[in-house]
Design an enzyme around this catalytic site. Sequence first.
Site, PDB file in Angstrom:
ATOM      1  N   ALA A  32       0.805  -1.223   0.000  1.00  0.00           N
ATOM      2  CA  ALA A  32       0.000   0.000   0.000  1.00  0.00           C
ATOM      3  C   ALA A  32       0.839   1.275   0.000  1.00  0.00           C
ATOM      4  O   ALA A  32       0.290   2.362   0.132  1.00  0.00           O
ATOM      5  CB  ALA A  32      -0.937  -0.002   1.224  1.00  0.00           C
ATOM      6  N   GLY A  35       1.074   3.295  -5.775  1.00  0.00           N
ATOM      7  CA  GLY A  35       0.299   2.720  -6.868  1.00  0.00           C
ATOM      8  C   GLY A  35      -1.090   2.212  -6.521  1.00  0.00           C
ATOM      9  O   GLY A  35      -1.885   2.879  -5.869  1.00  0.00           O
ATOM     10  N   ILE A  36      -1.357   1.001  -6.982  1.00  0.00           N
ATOM     11  CA  ILE A  36      -2.694   0.425  -6.895  1.00  0.00           C
ATOM     12  C   ILE A  36      -3.100   0.218  -5.430  1.00  0.00           C
ATOM     13  O   ILE A  36      -4.228   0.531  -5.035  1.00  0.00           O
ATOM     14  CB  ILE A  36      -2.735  -0.907  -7.678  1.00  0.00           C
ATOM     15  CG1 ILE A  36      -2.491  -0.647  -9.176  1.00  0.00           C
ATOM     16  CG2 ILE A  36      -4.054  -1.629  -7.465  1.00  0.00           C
ATOM     17  CD1 ILE A  36      -2.235  -1.911 -10.001  1.00  0.00           C
ATOM     18  N   ASN A 107      -2.282  -7.378  -2.910  1.00  0.00           N
ATOM     19  CA  ASN A 107      -1.888  -6.474  -3.996  1.00  0.00           C
ATOM     20  C   ASN A 107      -0.373  -6.409  -4.187  1.00  0.00           C
ATOM     21  O   ASN A 107       0.096  -6.204  -5.305  1.00  0.00           O
ATOM     22  CB  ASN A 107      -2.442  -5.075  -3.699  1.00  0.00           C
ATOM     23  CG  ASN A 107      -1.787  -4.024  -4.547  1.00  0.00           C
ATOM     24  OD1 ASN A 107      -2.088  -3.884  -5.737  1.00  0.00           O
ATOM     25  ND2 ASN A 107      -0.848  -3.276  -3.959  1.00  0.00           N
ATOM     26  N   TYR A 173       8.204 -13.209 -13.831  1.00  0.00           N
ATOM     27  CA  TYR A 173       7.056 -12.429 -13.332  1.00  0.00           C
ATOM     28  C   TYR A 173       5.756 -13.052 -13.834  1.00  0.00           C
ATOM     29  O   TYR A 173       4.810 -13.255 -13.085  1.00  0.00           O
ATOM     30  CB  TYR A 173       7.173 -10.981 -13.804  1.00  0.00           C
ATOM     31  CG  TYR A 173       5.955 -10.147 -13.493  1.00  0.00           C
ATOM     32  CD1 TYR A 173       5.657  -9.780 -12.180  1.00  0.00           C
ATOM     33  CD2 TYR A 173       5.086  -9.724 -14.505  1.00  0.00           C
ATOM     34  CE1 TYR A 173       4.527  -9.026 -11.883  1.00  0.00           C
ATOM     35  CE2 TYR A 173       3.961  -8.972 -14.219  1.00  0.00           C
ATOM     36  CZ  TYR A 173       3.690  -8.619 -12.911  1.00  0.00           C
ATOM     37  OH  TYR A 173       2.574  -7.878 -12.617  1.00  0.00           O
ATOM     38  N   LYS A 177       2.438 -14.734 -11.885  1.00  0.00           N
ATOM     39  CA  LYS A 177       1.029 -14.340 -12.035  1.00  0.00           C
ATOM     40  C   LYS A 177       0.173 -15.510 -12.545  1.00  0.00           C
ATOM     41  O   LYS A 177      -0.992 -15.606 -12.192  1.00  0.00           O
ATOM     42  CB  LYS A 177       0.915 -13.116 -12.945  1.00  0.00           C
ATOM     43  CG  LYS A 177       1.537 -11.852 -12.329  1.00  0.00           C
ATOM     44  CD  LYS A 177       0.909 -11.489 -10.980  1.00  0.00           C
ATOM     45  CE  LYS A 177       1.413 -10.178 -10.423  1.00  0.00           C
ATOM     46  NZ  LYS A 177       0.797  -9.792  -9.137  1.00  0.00           N
ATOM     47  N   THR A 210       1.886   3.396 -12.584  1.00  0.00           N
ATOM     48  CA  THR A 210       2.285   3.443 -11.169  1.00  0.00           C
ATOM     49  C   THR A 210       3.815   3.479 -11.123  1.00  0.00           C
ATOM     50  O   THR A 210       4.457   3.714 -12.141  1.00  0.00           O
ATOM     51  CB  THR A 210       1.807   2.169 -10.432  1.00  0.00           C
ATOM     52  OG1 THR A 210       2.500   1.038 -10.987  1.00  0.00           O
ATOM     53  CG2 THR A 210       0.303   1.954 -10.559  1.00  0.00           C
TER      54      THR A 210
HETATM   55  N1  LIG Z   1       1.309  -1.402 -12.809  1.00  0.00           N
HETATM   56  C1  LIG Z   1       0.973  -2.342 -13.683  1.00  0.00           C
HETATM   57  O1  LIG Z   1       1.054  -2.136 -14.910  1.00  0.00           O
HETATM   58  C2  LIG Z   1       0.414  -3.654 -13.225  1.00  0.00           C
HETATM   59  C3  LIG Z   1      -0.206  -4.484 -14.185  1.00  0.00           C
HETATM   60  C4  LIG Z   1      -0.708  -5.704 -13.773  1.00  0.00           C
HETATM   61  C5  LIG Z   1      -0.622  -6.101 -12.468  1.00  0.00           C
HETATM   62  N2  LIG Z   1      -0.007  -5.299 -11.552  1.00  0.00           N
HETATM   63  C6  LIG Z   1       0.079  -5.787 -10.173  1.00  0.00           C
HETATM   64  O2  LIG Z   1      -0.510  -4.842  -9.307  1.00  0.00           O
HETATM   65  C7  LIG Z   1       0.092  -4.937  -8.016  1.00  0.00           C
HETATM   66  C8  LIG Z   1       0.480  -3.554  -7.533  1.00  0.00           C
HETATM   67  O3  LIG Z   1       1.447  -3.013  -8.417  1.00  0.00           O
HETATM   68  P1  LIG Z   1       1.628  -1.442  -8.650  1.00  0.00           P
HETATM   69  O4  LIG Z   1       1.464  -1.207 -10.087  1.00  0.00           O
HETATM   70  O5  LIG Z   1       0.814  -0.655  -7.697  1.00  0.00           O
HETATM   71  O6  LIG Z   1       3.203  -1.303  -8.336  1.00  0.00           O
HETATM   72  P2  LIG Z   1       3.997  -0.355  -7.328  1.00  0.00           P
HETATM   73  O7  LIG Z   1       3.509   1.045  -7.418  1.00  0.00           O
HETATM   74  O8  LIG Z   1       5.431  -0.608  -7.613  1.00  0.00           O
HETATM   75  O9  LIG Z   1       3.611  -0.939  -5.891  1.00  0.00           O
HETATM   76  C9  LIG Z   1       4.082  -2.193  -5.459  1.00  0.00           C
HETATM   77  C10 LIG Z   1       3.810  -2.328  -3.976  1.00  0.00           C
HETATM   78  O10 LIG Z   1       4.267  -3.628  -3.547  1.00  0.00           O
HETATM   79  C11 LIG Z   1       4.997  -3.443  -2.345  1.00  0.00           C
HETATM   80  N3  LIG Z   1       5.997  -4.482  -2.131  1.00  0.00           N
HETATM   81  C12 LIG Z   1       6.953  -4.897  -2.995  1.00  0.00           C
HETATM   82  N4  LIG Z   1       7.753  -5.800  -2.387  1.00  0.00           N
HETATM   83  C13 LIG Z   1       7.283  -5.942  -1.128  1.00  0.00           C
HETATM   84  C14 LIG Z   1       7.699  -6.711   0.003  1.00  0.00           C
HETATM   85  N5  LIG Z   1       8.782  -7.515  -0.035  1.00  0.00           N
HETATM   86  N6  LIG Z   1       6.989  -6.611   1.150  1.00  0.00           N
HETATM   87  C15 LIG Z   1       5.919  -5.789   1.215  1.00  0.00           C
HETATM   88  N7  LIG Z   1       5.483  -5.035   0.188  1.00  0.00           N
HETATM   89  C16 LIG Z   1       6.169  -5.109  -0.958  1.00  0.00           C
HETATM   90  C17 LIG Z   1       5.645  -2.074  -2.484  1.00  0.00           C
HETATM   91  O11 LIG Z   1       5.928  -1.535  -1.203  1.00  0.00           O
HETATM   92  P3  LIG Z   1       7.393  -1.335  -0.578  1.00  0.00           P
HETATM   93  O12 LIG Z   1       8.366  -1.196  -1.710  1.00  0.00           O
HETATM   94  O13 LIG Z   1       7.254  -0.093   0.265  1.00  0.00           O
HETATM   95  O14 LIG Z   1       7.600  -2.557   0.248  1.00  0.00           O
HETATM   96  C18 LIG Z   1       4.520  -1.286  -3.148  1.00  0.00           C
HETATM   97  O15 LIG Z   1       3.636  -0.771  -2.177  1.00  0.00           O
HETATM   98  C19 LIG Z   1       1.271  -5.907  -8.178  1.00  0.00           C
HETATM   99  O16 LIG Z   1       0.880  -7.193  -7.719  1.00  0.00           O
HETATM  100  C20 LIG Z   1       1.505  -5.945  -9.676  1.00  0.00           C
HETATM  101  O17 LIG Z   1       2.080  -7.158 -10.093  1.00  0.00           O
HETATM  102  C21 LIG Z   1       0.518  -4.089 -11.903  1.00  0.00           C
END
Ligand SMILES: NC(=O)c1ccc[n+]([C@@H]2O[C@H](COP(=O)([O-])OP(=O)(O)OC[C@H]3O[C@@H](n4cnc5c(N)ncnc54)[C@H](OP(=O)(O)O)[C@@H]3O)[C@@H](O)[C@H]2O)c1
Length: 266
Positions: A32, A35-36, A107, A173, A177, A210
């Site tokens: 959290a 991004g999402i 998420n 990756y 998924k 994001t």
């Molecule tokens: N953006 C896209 O195009 C897209 C498309 C399809 C699916 N998704 C999926 O949507 C979800 C959210 O992605 P987003 O786009 O919002 O990316 P983001 O902005 O990079 O956010 C990713 C989040 O995951 C957290 N995270 C990563 N490693 C972690 C860990 N070891 N422990 C706890 N938290 C962790 C990060 O927090 P910290 O770094 O502070 O720990 C951050 O809050 C992901 O599952 C991603 O695969 C994204």
Amino acid sequence: MTPEAKQTTPEPGSSTPGGSRWRGRVALVTGASSGIGREIVRELTRAGMRVAFCARRRARLEALAQELPDAQSSLPLVCDLQDEVQIAAMFAELRARWDGVDVLVNNAGFARGASLLDGASSDWRAILEVNVLALAICSREAIADMRRRDVAGHVINLSSMAAHRVPVGSAMYSASKYAVRSLTEGLRGELRAMDSAIRVTAISPGYVETEFALAATGDPEHARRTYARYPCLQAGDIARTVRFALDAPPHMQVHDILIRPTRQPL
Ligand SMILES: NC(=O)c1ccc[n+]([C@@H]2O[C@H](COP(=O)([O-])OP(=O)(O)OC[C@H]3O[C@@H](n4cnc5c(N)ncnc54)[C@H](OP(=O)(O)O)[C@@H]3O)[C@@H](O)[C@H]2O)c1
């Protein structure tokens, strides 16, 4: 377990005039700090839920908590999802504070430039630990909370269009998924086998603007170009989709929603 919950707050499957049926219920949103996930926290807070949210970056979580209207209804939790001890501590704190979780949004997740030909094993391992294993562990713990309290809760998994085709260079990756897709269906099957009213949903977005691309490559210019090709989805689009799945009536289980930017080719 009987499928129907014995609750003092309204049963999540029943409609509540003038408000969300989830008002007062407890959600946990992972990832959290940007991004999402951050947008989902805002959306569920607007729905009147008590929202716990986690990530590793404490300052980001605290900034989000500051902006939310009611400090009593928000709970930032620093947790590295690669560490099962920290996950257990997070659920223990949630149980002590709010007696457990009604809605889990798995998420947290990331990609890394980790190709199959020359990627680092440590990157592959990290992807699988966060995107797959932590999701399964959090689901097990949250569903234990729901069953203990006989709540018809909901687990929502952030999957990806990469669970539906394999982008070249991102196969690990993508594999993570595809695993989310399998875990979502597996969980649904196990819950069905026990005639549970707990629902499971996956959401599979295409490109969402994001910090994801920056986190994947560490290259701000590449990230900028990634989201400049056509209008991408926004985090709020996905947060509203989470709300749609949650607010579906109890007889309706949304399984997997595929969402692309209109102009995304693949
Ligand atoms: N953006 C896209 O195009 C897209 C498309 C399809 C699916 N998704 C999926 O949507 C979800 C959210 O992605 P987003 O786009 O919002 O990316 P983001 O902005 O990079 O956010 C990713 C989040 O995951 C957290 N995270 C990563 N490693 C972690 C860990 N070891 N422990 C706890 N938290 C962790 C990060 O927090 P910290 O770094 O502070 O720990 C951050 O809050 C992901 O599952 C991603 O695969 C994204």
